[in-house]
Each structure stands twice: as structure tokens, then as C-alpha cells.
Scaffold this motif. Structure first.
Motif, PDB file in Angstrom:
ATOM      1  N   CYS B  48       0.820  -1.213   0.000  1.00  0.00           N
ATOM      2  CA  CYS B  48       0.000   0.000   0.000  1.00  0.00           C
ATOM      3  C   CYS B  48       0.856   1.268   0.000  1.00  0.00           C
ATOM      4  O   CYS B  48       1.754   1.430   0.811  1.00  0.00           O
ATOM      5  CB  CYS B  48      -0.901  -0.001   1.225  1.00  0.00           C
ATOM      6  SG  CYS B  48      -1.967   1.435   1.320  1.00  0.00           S
ATOM      7  N   MET B  49       0.579   2.153  -0.954  1.00  0.00           N
ATOM      8  CA  MET B  49       1.323   3.416  -1.032  1.00  0.00           C
ATOM      9  C   MET B  49       0.718   4.465  -0.115  1.00  0.00           C
ATOM     10  O   MET B  49       1.300   5.523   0.105  1.00  0.00           O
ATOM     11  CB  MET B  49       1.297   3.962  -2.457  1.00  0.00           C
ATOM     12  CG  MET B  49       2.112   3.172  -3.426  1.00  0.00           C
ATOM     13  SD  MET B  49       2.062   4.003  -5.018  1.00  0.00           S
ATOM     14  CE  MET B  49       2.832   2.763  -6.058  1.00  0.00           C
ATOM     15  N   GLY B  50      -0.462   4.223   0.321  1.00  0.00           N
ATOM     16  CA  GLY B  50      -1.037   5.129   1.306  1.00  0.00           C
ATOM     17  C   GLY B  50      -2.181   5.984   0.815  1.00  0.00           C
ATOM     18  O   GLY B  50      -2.977   6.448   1.604  1.00  0.00           O
ATOM     19  N   ALA B  51      -2.264   6.179  -0.490  1.00  0.00           N
ATOM     20  CA  ALA B  51      -3.330   7.052  -0.989  1.00  0.00           C
ATOM     21  C   ALA B  51      -4.517   6.191  -1.411  1.00  0.00           C
ATOM     22  O   ALA B  51      -4.913   6.155  -2.575  1.00  0.00           O
ATOM     23  CB  ALA B  51      -2.825   7.888  -2.149  1.00  0.00           C
ATOM     24  N   CYS B  52      -5.101   5.472  -0.443  1.00  0.00           N
ATOM     25  CA  CYS B  52      -6.073   4.430  -0.752  1.00  0.00           C
ATOM     26  C   CYS B  52      -7.330   4.953  -1.429  1.00  0.00           C
ATOM     27  O   CYS B  52      -7.943   4.270  -2.233  1.00  0.00           O
ATOM     28  CB  CYS B  52      -6.445   3.688   0.514  1.00  0.00           C
ATOM     29  SG  CYS B  52      -5.007   2.978   1.299  1.00  0.00           S
ATOM     30  N   ASP B  53      -7.721   6.166  -1.095  1.00  0.00           N
ATOM     31  CA  ASP B  53      -8.969   6.644  -1.695  1.00  0.00           C
ATOM     32  C   ASP B  53      -8.780   7.045  -3.157  1.00  0.00           C
ATOM     33  O   ASP B  53      -9.726   7.401  -3.827  1.00  0.00           O
ATOM     34  CB  ASP B  53      -9.554   7.803  -0.886  1.00  0.00           C
ATOM     35  CG  ASP B  53      -8.586   8.928  -0.692  1.00  0.00           C
ATOM     36  OD1 ASP B  53      -9.017  10.016  -0.309  1.00  0.00           O
ATOM     37  OD2 ASP B  53      -7.383   8.728  -0.947  1.00  0.00           O
ATOM     38  N   LEU B  54      -7.551   6.976  -3.651  1.00  0.00           N
ATOM     39  CA  LEU B  54      -7.291   7.346  -5.037  1.00  0.00           C
ATOM     40  C   LEU B  54      -7.083   6.115  -5.920  1.00  0.00           C
ATOM     41  O   LEU B  54      -6.862   6.228  -7.103  1.00  0.00           O
ATOM     42  CB  LEU B  54      -6.046   8.234  -5.127  1.00  0.00           C
ATOM     43  CG  LEU B  54      -6.031   9.477  -4.247  1.00  0.00           C
ATOM     44  CD1 LEU B  54      -4.684  10.166  -4.342  1.00  0.00           C
ATOM     45  CD2 LEU B  54      -7.135  10.435  -4.672  1.00  0.00           C
ATOM     46  N   PHE B  66       2.633  10.251 -11.124  1.00  0.00           N
ATOM     47  CA  PHE B  66       1.663   9.554 -10.288  1.00  0.00           C
ATOM     48  C   PHE B  66       0.290   9.572 -10.954  1.00  0.00           C
ATOM     49  O   PHE B  66      -0.279  10.637 -11.190  1.00  0.00           O
ATOM     50  CB  PHE B  66       1.625  10.327  -8.965  1.00  0.00           C
ATOM     51  CG  PHE B  66       0.849   9.690  -7.851  1.00  0.00           C
ATOM     52  CD1 PHE B  66       1.511   9.011  -6.845  1.00  0.00           C
ATOM     53  CD2 PHE B  66      -0.527   9.806  -7.790  1.00  0.00           C
ATOM     54  CE1 PHE B  66       0.796   8.461  -5.783  1.00  0.00           C
ATOM     55  CE2 PHE B  66      -1.235   9.250  -6.744  1.00  0.00           C
ATOM     56  CZ  PHE B  66      -0.572   8.577  -5.734  1.00  0.00           C
ATOM     57  N   TYR B  94      -2.768  12.791 -10.398  1.00  0.00           N
ATOM     58  CA  TYR B  94      -3.278  13.091  -9.075  1.00  0.00           C
ATOM     59  C   TYR B  94      -3.684  14.555  -9.003  1.00  0.00           C
ATOM     60  O   TYR B  94      -2.945  15.436  -9.415  1.00  0.00           O
ATOM     61  CB  TYR B  94      -2.189  12.827  -8.023  1.00  0.00           C
ATOM     62  CG  TYR B  94      -2.509  13.433  -6.690  1.00  0.00           C
ATOM     63  CD1 TYR B  94      -3.545  12.911  -5.934  1.00  0.00           C
ATOM     64  CD2 TYR B  94      -1.828  14.541  -6.228  1.00  0.00           C
ATOM     65  CE1 TYR B  94      -3.879  13.473  -4.729  1.00  0.00           C
ATOM     66  CE2 TYR B  94      -2.158  15.109  -5.014  1.00  0.00           C
ATOM     67  CZ  TYR B  94      -3.187  14.574  -4.264  1.00  0.00           C
ATOM     68  OH  TYR B  94      -3.520  15.148  -3.073  1.00  0.00           O
ATOM     69  N   PRO B  97      -6.030  18.125  -3.014  1.00  0.00           N
ATOM     70  CA  PRO B  97      -7.300  18.359  -2.334  1.00  0.00           C
ATOM     71  C   PRO B  97      -8.026  19.599  -2.841  1.00  0.00           C
ATOM     72  O   PRO B  97      -9.231  19.707  -2.730  1.00  0.00           O
ATOM     73  CB  PRO B  97      -6.899  18.544  -0.873  1.00  0.00           C
ATOM     74  CG  PRO B  97      -5.541  17.973  -0.760  1.00  0.00           C
ATOM     75  CD  PRO B  97      -4.904  18.101  -2.092  1.00  0.00           C
ATOM     76  N   PRO B 105       3.379  14.039  -6.402  1.00  0.00           N
ATOM     77  CA  PRO B 105       2.946  14.416  -5.065  1.00  0.00           C
ATOM     78  C   PRO B 105       3.922  14.005  -3.968  1.00  0.00           C
ATOM     79  O   PRO B 105       3.948  14.606  -2.911  1.00  0.00           O
ATOM     80  CB  PRO B 105       1.624  13.672  -4.903  1.00  0.00           C
ATOM     81  CG  PRO B 105       1.681  12.561  -5.871  1.00  0.00           C
ATOM     82  CD  PRO B 105       2.513  13.034  -7.004  1.00  0.00           C
ATOM     83  N   GLN B 106       4.743  12.991  -4.252  1.00  0.00           N
ATOM     84  CA  GLN B 106       5.632  12.520  -3.185  1.00  0.00           C
ATOM     85  C   GLN B 106       6.746  13.521  -2.917  1.00  0.00           C
ATOM     86  O   GLN B 106       7.379  13.505  -1.883  1.00  0.00           O
ATOM     87  CB  GLN B 106       6.304  11.191  -3.542  1.00  0.00           C
ATOM     88  CG  GLN B 106       5.352  10.080  -3.841  1.00  0.00           C
ATOM     89  CD  GLN B 106       5.106   9.977  -5.319  1.00  0.00           C
ATOM     90  OE1 GLN B 106       5.110  10.962  -6.029  1.00  0.00           O
ATOM     91  NE2 GLN B 106       4.885   8.776  -5.793  1.00  0.00           N
ATOM     92  N   GLU B 108       8.462  16.933  -2.066  1.00  0.00           N
ATOM     93  CA  GLU B 108       8.073  18.124  -1.340  1.00  0.00           C
ATOM     94  C   GLU B 108       8.251  19.370  -2.209  1.00  0.00           C
ATOM     95  O   GLU B 108       8.952  19.352  -3.210  1.00  0.00           O
ATOM     96  CB  GLU B 108       8.898  18.262  -0.074  1.00  0.00           C
ATOM     97  CG  GLU B 108      10.342  18.558  -0.374  1.00  0.00           C
ATOM     98  CD  GLU B 108      11.129  18.718   0.903  1.00  0.00           C
ATOM     99  OE1 GLU B 108      11.650  19.799   1.097  1.00  0.00           O
ATOM    100  OE2 GLU B 108      11.198  17.762   1.675  1.00  0.00           O
ATOM    101  N   LEU B 109       7.584  20.418  -1.816  1.00  0.00           N
ATOM    102  CA  LEU B 109       7.639  21.653  -2.589  1.00  0.00           C
ATOM    103  C   LEU B 109       9.027  22.285  -2.535  1.00  0.00           C
ATOM    104  O   LEU B 109       9.667  22.291  -1.489  1.00  0.00           O
ATOM    105  CB  LEU B 109       6.636  22.641  -2.011  1.00  0.00           C
ATOM    106  CG  LEU B 109       5.183  22.272  -2.216  1.00  0.00           C
ATOM    107  CD1 LEU B 109       4.308  23.033  -1.246  1.00  0.00           C
ATOM    108  CD2 LEU B 109       4.764  22.587  -3.632  1.00  0.00           C
TER     109      LEU B 109
END
Lengths: 125, 599
Positions: B48-54, B66, B94, B97, B105-106, B108-109
Motif C-alpha cells: 500500500c502506497m497510502g493514498a487508498c482513496d485514489l 503519479f 493526481y 485536495p 505528489p511525493q 516536497e515543494l
């Protein structure tokens, strides 16, 4: 706390606070810092803070402290929160709505997985 | 065997599997075979990469692009477009929000790289309500050092070495200011913190007071010890309730710990700070008007000289500095003037906090070393201009500053270089403008502000800015003449020469600097009655192309003033009399039939 009279007094507070901050990581496993500047609050940081406190108590998570800080500059991605767990690199998340806060608690706090799509910064500010 | 060119990491976490990851993977592998890519593209399943709702999601390396919410159909398109043609498929990227597209997205800015935080070092790091956390970050160590080990002259020497200049706008050397206040004769002296931040778009002082109030308490106490004052005031505008609340708390705890009040740190030095709340007049940011306001007088500037350092609050020698200037003091004391002077360039030492606003991707507060170029600030830290638009100009220094056109974007930011370009650093407001901004309109905006905020004491500022605004209004309405342009310039120059205070002396800057760099735009408004940026309402119309309009009625439904009429499947029309040029119809038209025109 009595009045500070010397550099030694000051050093004592510094050391004990630094120890406390560490302690918080041992007796508390970690902490969530919510940025509560005007920009954060305007973007909904109060709701986010409330949601975090509610979710933590709902899930019975007692080893995470919730504290607040000021604005660190990236007002565009408010509300922001910082998650610190143990000695791990701190992670700052942006656009943290109550729903996203739930994701962060479920994944980062409970499972130790960084929620990569919300990350704005890793490491110390 | 050919070398692998791409690796596709596909998430096979529980959530992605239940969202259809298996069929996505099958489809992906089949499509790769179809195009004979199976040997050069490696498909890897991960946890799991963590962004499950996507989900289902995948990342294509080496670029790290991504893609989200995949199915067996769109994954084919990604193979065809991304892998074969090298084009990122935007529609499956992606979306953050807030709906913005992030390719990676991984990552950082880049916002934080290039920033050096001195004045804002504790923002977002300490709990503003906890004095212990401030102490843990070396808070009050500078005060202790000053009181125990440093003479006032030594403090001033370090400040002079540091090259720190006032961050409120005027840029006066801080060490010199402190020296004047120290040398001034007087039994009673005062220290003031100017927190009447009023430039549109600037909010660094608010952020410092809200996020790190103790740094200002500490610095003001150091200042009081240095110049020999026992009483201080902080003048905060009423619009900053949270700053006032947190600063009050900081004062209370500082008193409990003995950093304020009688016998500070057990010595015979005593000092305390009182909060004065400003009722929201821009002019009260001018130091002498601020002093009048603290005294309970009308907030209007005094004639200078005498300067506050000689004759300030209640006629006594007064040291007055801005919030950000104070926030730099404790680090300078702790690390030395030379340490601070290593940042920045000759004449402009240290760092400056800027408030990035306008047409820029990362809006917010940034602290950068002086001498960084506008390009680095806007494009690298600010992330550039959004929506693929072209950068046109940057407005710095608020209503006292001017516009820097795009051609000077490689200019390093210093007090002197910006002055040469006809603007100032000011308090650090930085408004980025793109091709859709009309420079005459921008000048008008700032002048409206000055007219509104002029205190009315002296004629050039009170009447002169009003007349200038009337001319600008005529120009933006298409009624301007060439004579108006000359008059505008002449008036501006007169106001700058003859106004009493700094606000009047700089009020025409936004107009004069835009006239200097965007003369063609002024001419277009006057001679051709045309607004090149299609912004000025009176010179712009919204039209519907009858050929392209299919009569879907989307525009008519969204128009807030019912200016659009027409029946279904028939070309629609806009009534220019009713139309407010809000542009809502432009956004909803899917056929490109609506456009803005300026004759």
C-alpha cells in the motif's frame, strides 16, 4: 517557576524543556502540531484541530500529543499540520481538512505510513 | 536483453485490489505486449502506497509521475500516450485536495529550498504560548548575554557590524538609530514596536507576533537596556486580535520569569511593555503619527526633524522599530554581527521576509537572503505564474512602491537596486502580476488606497492624490486625453516633492513607475480607447461568436445579471448594457464561442 536570575537558570529550563520535548516522544509516542496562525484558522485549522482531538479520543489513541504553533509561511496550503513520531523525520502535511486528518491518523499515526499526496515538507523546518 | 527504460510501480495494497488493481495490471501487461514494450518496461507491484482513496494507483519511473483512479481502459491510454509518445496524461494525474494537478505528489515543494530563516526561525516550530519552548530554542539567551556581559555600546557595535536596516520600509540602519537614541539626552526614554502593518498584501509582522511573540518581547527588552529606557509600547492594529492575544500572554509569562518588570534577571534594570491597539489607520504606521496616536492625539504625522530618537513620545527620546527588525535582534546578539552580515550583499545585509501574493503558485511568507533575484523568488520559491500565463510585472513595497517589469526580473533584490528601478523593498509585500493584469488599473487600485488613507493634514497628499485618481478613472473609462497623461506625471512629481510625510512622498510611486515601464498601455487607453489586458470594464466587451455558439444555454444560466439571451440550439447574444464583464460565461462555455475584446 521562580524568576530567572542567571544563565544557569536559563540553561536548566532549556535542558529540561528539551528533555520534556523528548519525553513527550517516549511517554507519548509522538505529536501532531497544528499551525494556528490567522491564515491557518481562516482556512479551517480550528475544525482540523477539533477533528484531530475527536478522532484520537474516539480511537482511544492516548500516546499522541496535540499542540499548536504559528504560521510557517506556506499560507497557500493551510491548514497545515506536522506529525512527529519518535525519532522519525517529521512530516508536514498541507490542506488538512477534518477528512484528511482522519486519513493521516489512520495511516500515519496508526500504521506508520506517510500520506504521500498531502506532504509539503519532510525534515526539520 | 534490452535495458529497462521505465519501471511502473503499481499499488497492490488491499484497497487498490478491491478497487480493481488486478484487472488494471492485466490490461497494462496486455497493452505493453501489444506494443512490444514488455521487455523495456518493468511492472512492479508494491504494498500500500497510502493514498487508498485514489486507487488503483501507479507511479511511472524514472520521472515519478503519479496516476490515480485507474481502470483497464485508461491504463491503455497511459501506455499509448505516456510510454510511446512521452506525453503525460493530465486527466489521470493526481489532483490535490484543492483540485490542482500535481505530477509528483511525493516530492516536497521547492518552496523551502533557498530560504534562510532568521526573523521567522521559530514560526511553526515553537508553541507560541509556551515560554519554555522559546527558551529551548535559545530564547532569552540573547537578553541574558546582553544584561550580564555586554555594554550598551557593545550591543550597538554588533548591530552596526550586522548591517541590519529597518525592515518596516524606510531601511534606516538599525545600529545608527539605536546609537542616536542612546546618545540622546533625557531622564526618561521610550522603546516602541511598530506593529501597525498596513501595506496591502504584507503580513509578516502578524505572523511573527502570532507565531513567536517572545522574540519581540526579548528584542524590545534588549533595546530598552541598550538605549536606557524603562517603558515600552507595542502599537498593534486592532485587525490582529490573535496577535494581540498571544502577545499579551507572552508579556505575562515573561514577567513571571523575570524577563520583564522590576529587577530583570536579578539586576537593577527594570522595563515593562504596554500594548496599544491602533484603530486601523494606515498613516499610523508612519512613526510620528503612531507616536501621536499612542499619546491619544489624532494620528497625523509630525514634521521631521526632530526625529523620534531626539524628541518622540511625550517629547522624550524614543526608539521605534518594526516587528521584523526586532525579530532579527536576538540571533544577531547570540551569533554576532559578522554572522548576520555573511547573508545578503553589500548595503543590504541579512535576510528579508516577503509576502508572496497575486498570480503565483505558492503564496505565503518566505524569508530569503537579500540579493536573491526576483526570478528566483517568483519562479523557484514561488513556483511561477499559474495556468501557463506569462509574468508581466511584480509590485513591491505596497502603495509606496512601484512595479518592476518582467524584463528586469533578474535584478537582485536589495534596497539600492529596487530604488534604481523606481520602487522599494518596503515592508516586503510582493504582488505578482500576469498578462491579464492592466497596469493602469493596478496603479488606480493603489491610488484608491492612498486617497482613502491620506490623513488630510497636507494639501499635496490630500488633494493631489485625489486629482490623480480622478484622472486615472477618466483614463480607464476611455475618457482620458494626452494632456491628462502629462498632468498625471506633473502632479505625481509635485506630490512627491512637497508632501509632509513618507506616505505622501511615495504615494504617486505606483502611478509613476507603471507610466515609466508601461507607457504603451497608458497610450492605448488614451489614444485608442483600448485596454490591452482587457481588464478595464468600460473599454472591454464580451462577445459571442455566432458561428461557434451551439445554443447550449450554459452561459445564459450562469450569467448573474441575465445579460445573455437566446433560445435553445440558437446562437445567444449578450446585452453590453447589462453585462458587468464578470467573465462567468467565459468559464462555462465549452465551445470557445465567448471571448473578451477591446476595440
Amino acid at each position: 517557576m521562580g524568576k530567572i536570575k542567571s544563565l544557569e537558570d536559563l540553561m536548566k529550563i532549556k535542558e529540561s524543556t528539551l528533555k520534556d520535548l523528548k519525553m513527550r516522544d517516549t511517554d507519548k509516542r509522538g505529536k501532531i502540531i497544528v499551525a494556528m496562525g490567522t491564515c491557518g484558522i481562516a482556512a479551517g485549522a480550528k475544525e482540523t484541530l477539533k477533528a484531530i482531538v475527536d478522532i484520537l479520543s474516539e480511537k482511544g489513541i492516548e500516546d499522541i500529543a496535540v499542540v499548536q504553533s504559528g504560521c510557517f509561511g506556506l499560507c497557500d496550503v493551510e491548514p497545515t499540520i506536522e506529525v512527529r513520531i519518535g525519532e522519525n523525520e517529521p512530516v508536514i502535511y498541507g490542506h488538512v481538512t477534518p477528512n484528511q486528518a482522519k486519513r493521516i491518523i489512520d495511516q500515519h499515526i496508526l500504521e506508520g505510513k506517510v500520506v504521500s499526496d498531502l506532504v509539503v515538507k519532510r525534515g526539520e523546518l | 536483453m534490452p535495458a529497462v527504460e521505465n519501471t511502473i510501480v503499481i499499488c497492490a495494497g488491499g484497497a487498490c485490489i478491491s478497487a480493481g488493481e488486478i484487472s488494471v495490471k492485466e490490461s497494462l501487461e496486455n497493452t505493453l505486449k501489444e506494443y512490444a514494450l514488455e521487455e523495456v518496461v518493468q511492472v512492479v507491484e508494491t504494498g500500500c502506497m497510502g493514498a487508498c482513496d485514489l486507487g488503483p494507483i501507479m507511479v511511472i519511473y524514472p520521472e515519478g509521475i503519479f496516476y490515480q483512479k485507474l481502470n483497464s481502459e485508461n491504463v491503455k491510454k497511459i501506455v499509448e500516450e505516456h510510454l510511446l509518445k512521452g506525453r503525460v496524461v493530465k486527466e489521470f494525474l493526481y489532483t490535490g485536495p484543492t483540485g490542482e494537478v500535481k505530477e509528483k505528489p511525493q516530492e516536497e515543494l521547492p518552496f523551502f529550498k533557498k530560504q534562510i530563516k532568521i526573523a521567522t526561525r521559530n514560526l511553526g516550530v515553537v508553541d507560541p504560548l509556551s515560554i519554555e519552548e522559546y527558551i529551548a530554542r535559545d530564547g532569552y539567551f540573547a537578553l541574558t548575554k546582553v544584561i550580564k556581559d555586554m555594554s550598551p555600546d557593545k550591543v550597538i557595535e554588533e548591530l552596526k557590524k550586522s548591517g541590519l536596516r529597518g525592515r518596516g520600509g524606510a531601511g534606516f540602519p538599525t545600529g545608527l538609530k539605536w546609537e542616536f537614541a542612546k546618545k540622546a539626552e533625557g531622564d526618561v526614554k521610550y522603546v516602541i514596536c511598530n506593529a501597525d502593518e498596513g501595506d496591502p498584501g504584507a503580513f509578516m509582522d502578524r505572523a511573527i507576533l502570532e507565531g513567536d511573540p517572545h522574540t519581540v518581547v526579548e528584542a524590545m527588552t534588549i533595546a530598552a537596556y541598550t538605549v536606557g529606557a524603562n517603558k515600552g509600547f507595542i502599537y498593534v492594529r486592532a485587525e490582529y486580535p490573535l496577535a494581540i492575544e498571544r502577545f499579551s500572554r507572552a508579556l505575562e509569562t515573561a514577567r513571571e520569569y523575570g524577563f520583564l518588570g522590576e529587577n530583570i534577571l536579578g539586576t537593577d534594570f527594570s522595563f515593562d511593555i504596554e500594548i496599544r491597539i491602533g484603530a486601523g489607520a494606515f498613516v499610523c504606521g508612519e512613526e510620528t503619527a503612531l507616536i501621536n496616536s499612542i499619546e491619544g492625539q489624532r494620528g497625523i504625522p509630525r514634521v521631521k526633524p526632530p526625529y523620534p530618537a531626539q524628541k518622540g513620545l511625550w517629547g522624550k527620546p524614543t526608539l521605534i522599530n518594526n516587528v521584523e527588525t526586532y525579530a532579527n535582534i536576538p540571533p544577531i546578539i547570540l551569533h554576532g554581527g559578522d554572522w548576520f552580515a555573511q547573508f545578503g550583499v553589500e548595503g543590504s545585509r541579512g535576510t528579508k521576509v516577503f509576502a508572496l501574493a497575486g498570480k503565483v503558485n505558492n503564496t505565503g511568507l518566505v524569508e530569503v537572503p537579500m540579493g536573491i533575484t526576483l526570478r528566483e523568488l517568483i519562479n523557484e520559491i514561488g513556483g511561477g505564474v499559474p495556468n501557463g500565463k506569462k509574468l508581466k510585472a511584480v509590485q513591491t513595497g505596497g502603495p509606496s512602491g512601484g512595479c518592476v517589469p518582467e524584463k528586469y526580473i533578474d535584478t537582485p533584490i536589495t534596497y539600492d537596486t529596487l530604488k534604481e528601478l523606481g520602487t522599494i523593498i518596503g515592508s516586503g509585500g510582493m504582488i505578482v502580476m500576469d498578462e491579464d493584469d492592466c497596469m493602469v488599473d493596478v496603479a488606480k487600485f493603489f491610488l484608491e488606497f492612498t486617497v482613502e488613507e491620506s490623513c488630510g493634514q497636507c494639501t499635496p497628499c490630500r488633494d493631489g492624490t485625489k486629482r490623480m485618481l480622478e484622472i486615472l478613472e477618466r483614463i480607464t473609462e476611455g475618457e482620458g486625453t494626452e494632456e491628462d497623461l502629462e498632468k498625471l506625471k506633473e502632479l505625481g512629481e509635485h506630490i512627491m516633492k512637497t508632501s509632509l510625510c513618507g506616505l505622501g512622498q511615495t504615494a504617486p510611486q505606483p502611478v509613476l513607475s507603471t507610466m515609466r515601464y508601461f507607457w504603451d498601455e497608458y497610450e492605448a487607453h488614451v489614444k485608442e480607447k483600448r485596454c490591452p489586458a482587457k481588464k478595464c470594464k468600460e473599454l472591454t466587451r464580451i462577445v459571442i461568436d455566432r458561428e461557434k455558439c451551439v445554443g447550449c444555454t450554459a452561459c445564459a444560466r450562469v450569467c448573474p445579471v441575465n445579460a445573455i439571451t437566446g433560445s435553445v440550439r440558437q446562437p445567444h447574444e449578450i446585452d453590453p448594457e447589462l453585462c458587468t464583464r464578470c467573465g462567468s460565461c467565459l468559464e462555462v462555455c465549452r465551445f470557445g464561442a465567448i471571448s473578451k475584446v477591446s476595440p
